[in-house]
Design a protein around this motif. Structure first.
Motif, PDB file in Angstrom:
ATOM      1  N   TYR A  68       0.798  -1.227   0.000  1.00 45.72           N
ATOM      2  CA  TYR A  68       0.000   0.000   0.000  1.00 45.72           C
ATOM      3  C   TYR A  68       0.832   1.280   0.000  1.00 45.72           C
ATOM      4  CZ  TYR A  68      -4.765  -1.729   0.029  1.00 45.72           C
ATOM      5  OH  TYR A  68      -5.965  -2.280  -0.365  1.00 45.72           O
ATOM      6  N   THR A  69       2.119   1.182   0.224  1.00 42.11           N
ATOM      7  CA  THR A  69       2.954   2.383   0.074  1.00 42.11           C
ATOM      8  C   THR A  69       2.989   2.843  -1.379  1.00 42.11           C
ATOM      9  OG1 THR A  69       4.956   1.024  -0.206  1.00 42.11           O
ATOM     10  CG2 THR A  69       4.438   1.802   2.032  1.00 42.11           C
ATOM     11  N   GLN A  70       2.580   1.972  -2.297  1.00 45.96           N
ATOM     12  CA  GLN A  70       2.562   2.328  -3.722  1.00 45.96           C
ATOM     13  C   GLN A  70       1.298   3.096  -4.110  1.00 45.96           C
ATOM     14  OE1 GLN A  70       5.451   1.530  -5.245  1.00 45.96           O
ATOM     15  NE2 GLN A  70       5.945   0.681  -3.223  1.00 45.96           N
ATOM     16  N   PHE A  71       0.365   3.258  -3.170  1.00 41.15           N
ATOM     17  CA  PHE A  71      -0.935   3.838  -3.525  1.00 41.15           C
ATOM     18  C   PHE A  71      -1.216   5.133  -2.777  1.00 41.15           C
ATOM     19  CE2 PHE A  71      -1.629  -0.898  -3.849  1.00 41.15           C
ATOM     20  CZ  PHE A  71      -1.422  -0.945  -5.217  1.00 41.15           C
ATOM     21  N   THR A  72      -0.161   5.847  -2.395  1.00 44.57           N
ATOM     22  CA  THR A  72      -0.378   7.113  -1.690  1.00 44.57           C
ATOM     23  C   THR A  72      -1.040   8.154  -2.590  1.00 44.57           C
ATOM     24  OG1 THR A  72       1.890   7.800  -2.232  1.00 44.57           O
ATOM     25  CG2 THR A  72       1.531   6.766  -0.074  1.00 44.57           C
ATOM     26  N   ASP A  73      -0.891   8.016  -3.920  1.00 44.92           N
ATOM     27  CA  ASP A  73      -1.544   8.974  -4.819  1.00 44.92           C
ATOM     28  C   ASP A  73      -3.062   8.853  -4.752  1.00 44.92           C
ATOM     29  OD1 ASP A  73      -1.359   6.441  -5.972  1.00 44.92           O
ATOM     30  OD2 ASP A  73      -1.473   7.234  -8.013  1.00 44.92           O
ATOM     31  N   ALA A  74      -3.554   7.608  -4.548  1.00 42.75           N
ATOM     32  CA  ALA A  74      -5.005   7.420  -4.403  1.00 42.75           C
ATOM     33  C   ALA A  74      -5.488   8.063  -3.111  1.00 42.75           C
ATOM     34  CB  ALA A  74      -5.348   5.934  -4.417  1.00 42.75           C
ATOM     35  N   ALA A  75      -4.705   7.911  -2.055  1.00 42.99           N
ATOM     36  CA  ALA A  75      -5.052   8.550  -0.781  1.00 42.99           C
ATOM     37  C   ALA A  75      -5.026  10.067  -0.928  1.00 42.99           C
ATOM     38  CB  ALA A  75      -4.076   8.095   0.306  1.00 42.99           C
ATOM     39  N   GLU A  76      -4.055  10.557  -1.691  1.00 46.14           N
ATOM     40  CA  GLU A  76      -3.895  11.998  -1.901  1.00 46.14           C
ATOM     41  C   GLU A  76      -5.152  12.611  -2.521  1.00 46.14           C
ATOM     42  OE1 GLU A  76      -0.369  14.708  -3.866  1.00 46.14           O
ATOM     43  OE2 GLU A  76      -1.020  12.914  -4.953  1.00 46.14           O
ATOM     44  N   GLU A  77      -5.722  11.936  -3.482  1.00 46.44           N
ATOM     45  CA  GLU A  77      -6.908  12.463  -4.162  1.00 46.44           C
ATOM     46  C   GLU A  77      -8.092  12.596  -3.207  1.00 46.44           C
ATOM     47  OE1 GLU A  77      -7.624   9.998  -7.526  1.00 46.44           O
ATOM     48  OE2 GLU A  77      -5.735  10.515  -8.506  1.00 46.44           O
ATOM     49  N   VAL A  78      -8.226  11.623  -2.290  1.00 42.33           N
ATOM     50  CA  VAL A  78      -9.322  11.699  -1.324  1.00 42.33           C
ATOM     51  C   VAL A  78      -9.078  12.842  -0.338  1.00 42.33           C
ATOM     52  CG1 VAL A  78     -10.689  10.429   0.365  1.00 42.33           C
ATOM     53  CG2 VAL A  78      -9.675   9.208  -1.560  1.00 42.33           C
ATOM     54  N   VAL A  79      -7.818  13.047   0.044  1.00 44.68           N
ATOM     55  CA  VAL A  79      -7.488  14.162   0.935  1.00 44.68           C
ATOM     56  C   VAL A  79      -7.835  15.490   0.277  1.00 44.68           C
ATOM     57  CG1 VAL A  79      -5.594  15.410   2.075  1.00 44.68           C
ATOM     58  CG2 VAL A  79      -5.712  12.909   2.214  1.00 44.68           C
ATOM     59  N   TRP A  80      -7.512  15.633  -1.009  1.00 40.54           N
ATOM     60  CA  TRP A  80      -7.874  16.863  -1.747  1.00 40.54           C
ATOM     61  C   TRP A  80      -9.380  17.119  -1.646  1.00 40.54           C
ATOM     62  CZ3 TRP A  80      -5.101  15.572  -7.014  1.00 40.54           C
ATOM     63  CH2 TRP A  80      -3.720  15.796  -6.873  1.00 40.54           C
ATOM     64  N   LYS A  81     -10.150  16.077  -1.925  1.00 43.49           N
ATOM     65  CA  LYS A  81     -11.604  16.235  -1.914  1.00 43.49           C
ATOM     66  C   LYS A  81     -12.109  16.562  -0.508  1.00 43.49           C
ATOM     67  CE  LYS A  81     -12.109  13.262  -5.919  1.00 43.49           C
ATOM     68  NZ  LYS A  81     -12.283  11.895  -6.404  1.00 43.49           N
ATOM     69  N   GLY A  82     -11.465  15.979   0.482  1.00 41.01           N
ATOM     70  CA  GLY A  82     -11.859  16.271   1.848  1.00 41.01           C
ATOM     71  C   GLY A  82     -11.613  17.716   2.228  1.00 41.01           C
ATOM     72  N   LYS A  83     -10.571  18.300   1.643  1.00 43.13           N
ATOM     73  CA  LYS A  83     -10.235  19.699   1.940  1.00 43.13           C
ATOM     74  C   LYS A  83     -11.058  20.694   1.119  1.00 43.13           C
ATOM     75  CE  LYS A  83      -7.011  19.066   5.036  1.00 43.13           C
ATOM     76  NZ  LYS A  83      -7.194  19.561   6.421  1.00 43.13           N
ATOM     77  N   THR A  84     -11.557  20.270  -0.010  1.00 40.95           N
ATOM     78  CA  THR A  84     -12.252  21.209  -0.898  1.00 40.95           C
ATOM     79  C   THR A  84     -13.762  20.986  -0.975  1.00 40.95           C
ATOM     80  OG1 THR A  84     -11.772  19.781  -2.800  1.00 40.95           O
ATOM     81  CG2 THR A  84     -10.213  21.558  -2.331  1.00 40.95           C
TER      82      THR A  84
ATOM     83  N   ARG B  79     -21.005  20.337  -1.350  1.00 42.34           N
ATOM     84  CA  ARG B  79     -21.633  19.081  -1.768  1.00 42.34           C
ATOM     85  C   ARG B  79     -23.141  19.268  -1.933  1.00 42.34           C
ATOM     86  NH1 ARG B  79     -18.234  16.952   2.382  1.00 42.34           N
ATOM     87  NH2 ARG B  79     -20.025  16.285   3.642  1.00 42.34           N
ATOM     88  N   GLU B  80     -23.733  20.030  -1.034  1.00 35.52           N
ATOM     89  CA  GLU B  80     -25.170  20.300  -1.149  1.00 35.52           C
ATOM     90  C   GLU B  80     -25.469  21.119  -2.401  1.00 35.52           C
ATOM     91  OE1 GLU B  80     -26.146  22.164   2.518  1.00 35.52           O
ATOM     92  OE2 GLU B  80     -26.304  20.262   3.632  1.00 35.52           O
ATOM     93  N   GLN B  81     -24.579  22.046  -2.738  1.00 38.24           N
ATOM     94  CA  GLN B  81     -24.756  22.851  -3.947  1.00 38.24           C
ATOM     95  C   GLN B  81     -24.687  21.972  -5.198  1.00 38.24           C
ATOM     96  OE1 GLN B  81     -21.768  25.898  -4.429  1.00 38.24           O
ATOM     97  NE2 GLN B  81     -22.819  26.871  -6.158  1.00 38.24           N
ATOM     98  N   LEU B  82     -23.721  21.073  -5.206  1.00 39.39           N
ATOM     99  CA  LEU B  82     -23.596  20.145  -6.334  1.00 39.39           C
ATOM    100  C   LEU B  82     -24.841  19.279  -6.460  1.00 39.39           C
ATOM    101  CD1 LEU B  82     -19.894  18.849  -6.048  1.00 39.39           C
ATOM    102  CD2 LEU B  82     -20.837  20.316  -7.830  1.00 39.39           C
ATOM    103  N   MET B  83     -25.356  18.814  -5.329  1.00 40.56           N
ATOM    104  CA  MET B  83     -26.538  17.959  -5.347  1.00 40.56           C
ATOM    105  C   MET B  83     -27.733  18.696  -5.931  1.00 40.56           C
ATOM    106  SD  MET B  83     -27.695  14.982  -4.782  1.00 40.56           S
ATOM    107  CE  MET B  83     -29.136  14.006  -4.332  1.00 40.56           C
ATOM    108  N   ASN B  84     -27.904  19.949  -5.563  1.00 39.92           N
ATOM    109  CA  ASN B  84     -29.020  20.739  -6.088  1.00 39.92           C
ATOM    110  C   ASN B  84     -28.891  20.968  -7.589  1.00 39.92           C
ATOM    111  OD1 ASN B  84     -30.298  20.999  -3.600  1.00 39.92           O
ATOM    112  ND2 ASN B  84     -29.096  22.813  -3.038  1.00 39.92           N
TER     113      ASN B  84
END
Length: 323
Positions: free
Chosen positions: A250-266, A272-277
């Motif tokens: 799993y040390t090879q998949f930090t880029d996948a974790a990185e993408e989720v962190v980005w989404k968590g910060k933004t 999310r509610e705006q997107l849903m509407n």
């Protein structure tokens, strides 16, 4: 790494597998019962009576064995197959090429090769399993003779439980990485099936909050640290990790974790509610489809086995407040 609850529907699937097994094969195909009978006769001619009796037990209980459930495996062995020890099972049989061991011949006679290449595939598709049940890091498909085939492993190893080599509930989709590890060491058993709904999610991933802070300072994904954990006892998760070398994998998949962190910060709740509407008309089937749209992975735990790394991304999303 999500388990499958054995329900009446799953049992019906297992029964269908048993009844249809090799039913469409032509006359040249040697079916298991015929091959096993010939093998038992050969063993008696060689004076290996106990070995022949072991084969007879398989013949006499063949259909029952094919649909045994994991919680029955051990008792069934102790009740029916104490004729031979584990050491007996790995002994070579005179007259068979390449010094084949007894258990290997049983596996051949039960036509595991044909089960792996064809017979089990439709059922894995029905179950929706595409990711390795051991690591959830890779797909379970490999190429063989220019054709894509499922990689199948045995929860209970062939070397000790050859009679289970084609049993429905003992066949588990795995990647080549985990399959090779299991083939070299059969001391660890993990079944993807359970009779207890409380065991459906034995593992989850958790990201270290300190590593997120370090990552935000330099955007080096190698700073992100996460680990496999267990709801009951982290020793279980640690054992699973150690056996399948998941920490290194799993040390090879930090880029996948990185993408989720980005989404968590933004992707905060208001956004999310705006997107849903704005886009809810495109997702008439529910919130999970919408979550999959903005997260980029399956958000529902029941879908963990549909795509590699889903368990990792779901765990980080939870820690980031993206539920």
């Amino acid at each position: 790494m999500r388990k499958i609850l054995i329900t009446d529907d799953i049992r019906r699937m297992a029964n269908e597998y048993v009844e249809k097994l090799f039913s469409d094969r032509n006359g040249k195909f040697v079916k298991p019962i015929d091959g096993l009978r010939d093998f038992a006769n050969e063993l008696r001619d060689l004076g290996k009576i106990n070995y022949a009796d072991y084969v007879d037990v398989i013949i006499n209980n063949y259909k029952e064995i094919l649909k045994l459930e994991p919680n029955e495996f051990e008792d069934y062995k102790h009740t029916h197959f104490t004729i031979l020890t584990n050491d007996d099972l790995v002994k070579t049989i005179k007259g068979y090429p390449n010094n084949k061991k007894f258990y290997e011949i049983i596996v051949d006679k039960m036509r595991y090769d044909a089960v792996q290449k064809k017979e089990i595939r439709p059922y894995m598709k029905k179950l929706g399993i595409k990711a390795c049940v051991y690591c959830n890091a890779s797909y379970t498909v490999a190429t063989d003779d220019d054709r894509a085939t499922f990689q199948i492993d045995h929860s209970y190893p062939k070397s000790k439980y050859p009679f289970l080599c084609t049993s429905f509930f003992n066949l588990q989709p795995s990647c080549m990485h985990c399959n090779q590890i299991k083939s070299k060491n059969d001391d660890y058993t993990y079944s993807m099936y359970t009779n207890d709904y409380k065991e459906l999610n034995p593992f989850y991933f958790s990201i270290e909050s300190e590593s997120i802070i370090k990552y935000m300072l330099n955007h080096d994904s190698d700073n992100l640290k996460f680990r496999l954990r267990s709801n009951d006892d982290d020793k279980i998760a640690n054992k699973h990790c150690e056996f399948f070398h998941l920490d290194n994998l799993y040390t090879q998949f930090t880029d996948a974790a990185e993408e989720v962190v980005w989404k968590g910060k933004t992707f905060n709740k208001a956004y999310r509610e705006q997107l849903m509407n704005m886009f809810k008309r495109f997702f008439p089937f529910g919130i999970d489809d919408f979550k999959r749209f903005y997260l980029g992975f399956y958000p529902d735990p029941k879908d963990v086995n549909k795509r590699p790394l889903t368990l990792l991304m779901q765990g980080i999303a939870k820690d980031m407040g993206l539920e």
